[in-house]
Design an enzyme around this catalytic site. Structure first.
Site, PDB file in Angstrom:
ATOM      1  N   CYS A 225       1.036   3.478  -5.526  1.00 47.43           N
ATOM      2  CA  CYS A 225      -0.402   3.615  -5.247  1.00 47.43           C
ATOM      3  C   CYS A 225      -0.693   4.215  -3.879  1.00 47.43           C
ATOM      4  O   CYS A 225      -1.838   4.589  -3.606  1.00 47.43           O
ATOM      5  CB  CYS A 225      -1.080   2.250  -5.371  1.00 47.43           C
ATOM      6  N   HIS A 304       7.699   2.274   5.653  1.00 47.77           N
ATOM      7  CA  HIS A 304       8.533   2.096   4.454  1.00 47.77           C
ATOM      8  C   HIS A 304       9.508   0.945   4.696  1.00 47.77           C
ATOM      9  O   HIS A 304      10.285   0.966   5.635  1.00 47.77           O
ATOM     10  CB  HIS A 304       9.301   3.379   4.157  1.00 47.77           C
ATOM     11  N   HIS A 388     -15.818   2.182   9.323  1.00 45.45           N
ATOM     12  CA  HIS A 388     -15.688   2.018   7.874  1.00 45.45           C
ATOM     13  C   HIS A 388     -14.223   1.749   7.504  1.00 45.45           C
ATOM     14  O   HIS A 388     -13.305   2.287   8.142  1.00 45.45           O
ATOM     15  CB  HIS A 388     -16.179   3.267   7.139  1.00 45.45           C
ATOM     16  N   HIS A 392      -7.167  -0.133  -0.215  1.00 42.69           N
ATOM     17  CA  HIS A 392      -6.759   0.146  -1.592  1.00 42.69           C
ATOM     18  C   HIS A 392      -7.212  -0.962  -2.534  1.00 42.69           C
ATOM     19  O   HIS A 392      -6.897  -2.139  -2.323  1.00 42.69           O
ATOM     20  CB  HIS A 392      -5.239   0.303  -1.658  1.00 42.69           C
ATOM     21  N   HIS A 421     -14.637  -3.269  -8.928  1.00 43.54           N
ATOM     22  CA  HIS A 421     -15.540  -3.759  -9.971  1.00 43.54           C
ATOM     23  C   HIS A 421     -15.951  -2.638 -10.926  1.00 43.54           C
ATOM     24  O   HIS A 421     -15.949  -2.818 -12.149  1.00 43.54           O
ATOM     25  CB  HIS A 421     -16.780  -4.382  -9.323  1.00 43.54           C
ATOM     26  N   ASN A 425      -8.480  -0.641 -10.757  1.00 44.45           N
ATOM     27  CA  ASN A 425      -7.434  -0.098  -9.885  1.00 44.45           C
ATOM     28  C   ASN A 425      -7.055   1.282 -10.408  1.00 44.45           C
ATOM     29  O   ASN A 425      -6.344   1.402 -11.401  1.00 44.45           O
ATOM     30  CB  ASN A 425      -6.222  -1.042  -9.879  1.00 44.45           C
TER      31      ASN A 425
END
Length: 497
Positions: A225, A304, A388, A392, A421, A425
């Site tokens: 993702c 990572h 802001h 994810h 909502h 995802n």
């Protein structure tokens, strides 16, 4: 009945102003240092008078060779500095795919399909219902047409059809928004984690739009993702070495071939959370794009943790006992994500935090190392660095954990919760739906800073910092155009099905 005592407001107000005063003093320390020096210099010049200043000037002896050498040296240093300075990378515009109403999957539809597909496994159906009730998803999320069949038909043709639908729709909209012609695209990067056909998805885009034969194209797969920000990092690097160029990034996840039909609970979880979506982003290093670009890239940090076995296996594609392929999500996922986030913000903090927060963090670190290791570590206030936040939308637990750890308000995570909502995802493209939400609410002003944070298999935590280049007008189209007036909505802890 005795009333509870009123809170001591005076002390809290005093503490607030002490903190504000400290931040202002530390952040403007150099200014405060220069002001008295400049004042002393001005007073000294006034004391000398014009005649004495003129005498001092006339007493100076200038050698022509020295002047020429000094001038040449200054010009040379300036040239080297500007030539070695990294090119400014702009985000010109972007587009998010909006699924048609025919792909909607209300809770009742999802559960009915689960009962029919897993009719011999009532406990798995009940597990999915419990997850869906607490997921934070709404009634308007979408799944591709192949998943609407009973049983689902995850064929190669169906997967290609989904890829063509989401990618081409997003790219058509991007070309329309920016006025860019397909023949003018210099760099193309497509990221899709789990669907990697031959020819690649990037080749499919090149074939559809008849892009140039010398285009620099890359297809990323298996990156999870967080692949959207990895694509941004790759585009940035390519734009640094190719002057006067642009790059299109396509971020998506193809759901069709990855819908798990087995009985393992850890592998059923993605079925409840992942939904269809895609985003197309245009980046550029051209100075001519400076005036129309929405954002410019300030920082991008990648972390990572694949060297750790727990991190490597926490999001893992595998077969179950019956041979069904799916994604296994470890119960340690949130703890591993927290460690990855900690490593990432340790790197990005010094780049973005004001001096006042960095000093407090340093003092806290020294105190723990030298005086008392049990001292509570100081959590920097990232609200001072960003206006802001785009976290994810991987799930309700992910957003809750980051809100808690970063001490954010409900408004700061509103874009993430509402995206989860409305769209679910959508994997690597979710960050762009969130950015679109902020713009659709009319909250993005020139100079505002945006922090995008994404997590991915491996395990990775990547974050990007954008600075708004111009005040953005509320868009009349886009994924939120028909529903932004209804948001934000109240999302209960549990939705009873």
């Amino acid at each position: 009945m005795p009333q509870a005592p009123m809170p001591e407001l005076t002390s809290s107000v005093k503490l607030k102003y002490v903190k504000l005063g400290y931040q202002y003093l530390v952040n403007h320390f150099l200014s405060f240092l220069l002001i008295p020096i400049m004042a002393i210099g001005a007073v000294e010049l006034l004391r000398m008078g014009p005649e004495e200043i003129l005498n001092v000037w006339n007493s100076l002896e200038f050698d022509l060779v020295q002047v020429l050498c000094t001038s040449f040296f200054v010009i040379f240093i300036s040239t080297v500095y500007f030539m070695s300075k990294p090119r400014t990378i702009y985000l010109v515009d972007y587009s998010c795919y909006k699924p048609p109403v025919t792909c909607r999957v209300p809770f009742a539809t999802f559960m009915e399909h689960s009962r029919l597909i897993l009719k011999d496994k009532p406990k798995s159906v009940e597990f999915q219902m419990r997850i869906l009730e607490r997921s934070g998803l709404g009634e308007e999320t979408s799944l591709p047409p192949a998943i609407h069949y009973i049983p689902p038909t995850p064929t190669m043709d169906a997967a290609r059809s989904e890829a063509q639908l989401v990618i081409f729709t997003a790219m058509d909209d991007l070309f329309k928004k920016t006025g860019l012609k397909p023949k003018d695209v210099d760099i193309l990067i497509v990221n899709c984690s789990l669907f990697s056909p031959t020819p690649s998805l990037s080749a499919m885009v090149i074939n559809k739009y008849k892009l140039r034969s010398n285009i620099k194209s890359v297809n990323l797969s298996g990156m999870g993702c967080s692949a959207g920000l990895i694509s941004v990092d790759l585009a940035r690097d390519l734009l640094q070495v190719h002057p006067n160029s642009n790059a299109i990034i396509v971020s998506t996840e193809i759901i069709t071939p990855n819908y798990y039909q087995g009985n393992e609970r850890a592998m059923l979880l993605p079925n409840c959370l992942f939904r269809m979506g895609a985003a197309a982003i245009l980046m550029s290093n051209r100075r001519s794009d400076r005036w129309r670009a929405k954002y410019k890239l300030s920082h991008l940090v990648r972390t990572h943790r694949g060297s750790d076995d727990k991190s490597f296996y926490c999001v893992y594609e595998q077969e179950d006992k019956e041979g069904h392929v799916g994604i296994n999500l470890s119960k340690d996922l949130m703890a591993i994500a927290g460690e990855a986030l900690k490593a990432n913000i340790t790197t990005i903090g010094p780049l973005v935090l004001p001096a006042s927060e960095q000093l407090l963090f340093l003092l806290s670190l020294i105190g723990r190392k030298i005086f008392n290791p049990k001292l509570k570590p100081y959590i920097p206030d990232f609200k001072l660095a960003f206006e802001h936040f785009c976290i994810h939308a991987g799930g309700r637990a992910v957003i809750d954990e980051l809100q808690k750890n970063l001490q954010l308000s409900g408004e700061h995570v509103e874009a993430s919760r509402m995206t989860l909502h409305r769209f679910g995802n959508t994997s690597s493209s979710s960050l762009w739906y969130e950015l679109s939400y902020i713009e659709s609410k009319g909250r993005m002003r020139r100079g505002d800073r945006v922090w995008q944070i994404a997590f991915g298999s491996g395990f990775k935590c990547n974050s990007a910092v954008w600075k708004c280049n111009r005040t953005i007008k509320t868009p009349k189209d886009g994924p939120w155009s028909d529903c932004i007036d209804r948001y934000p909505v109240f999302i209960p802890e549990v939705v009873k099905l």
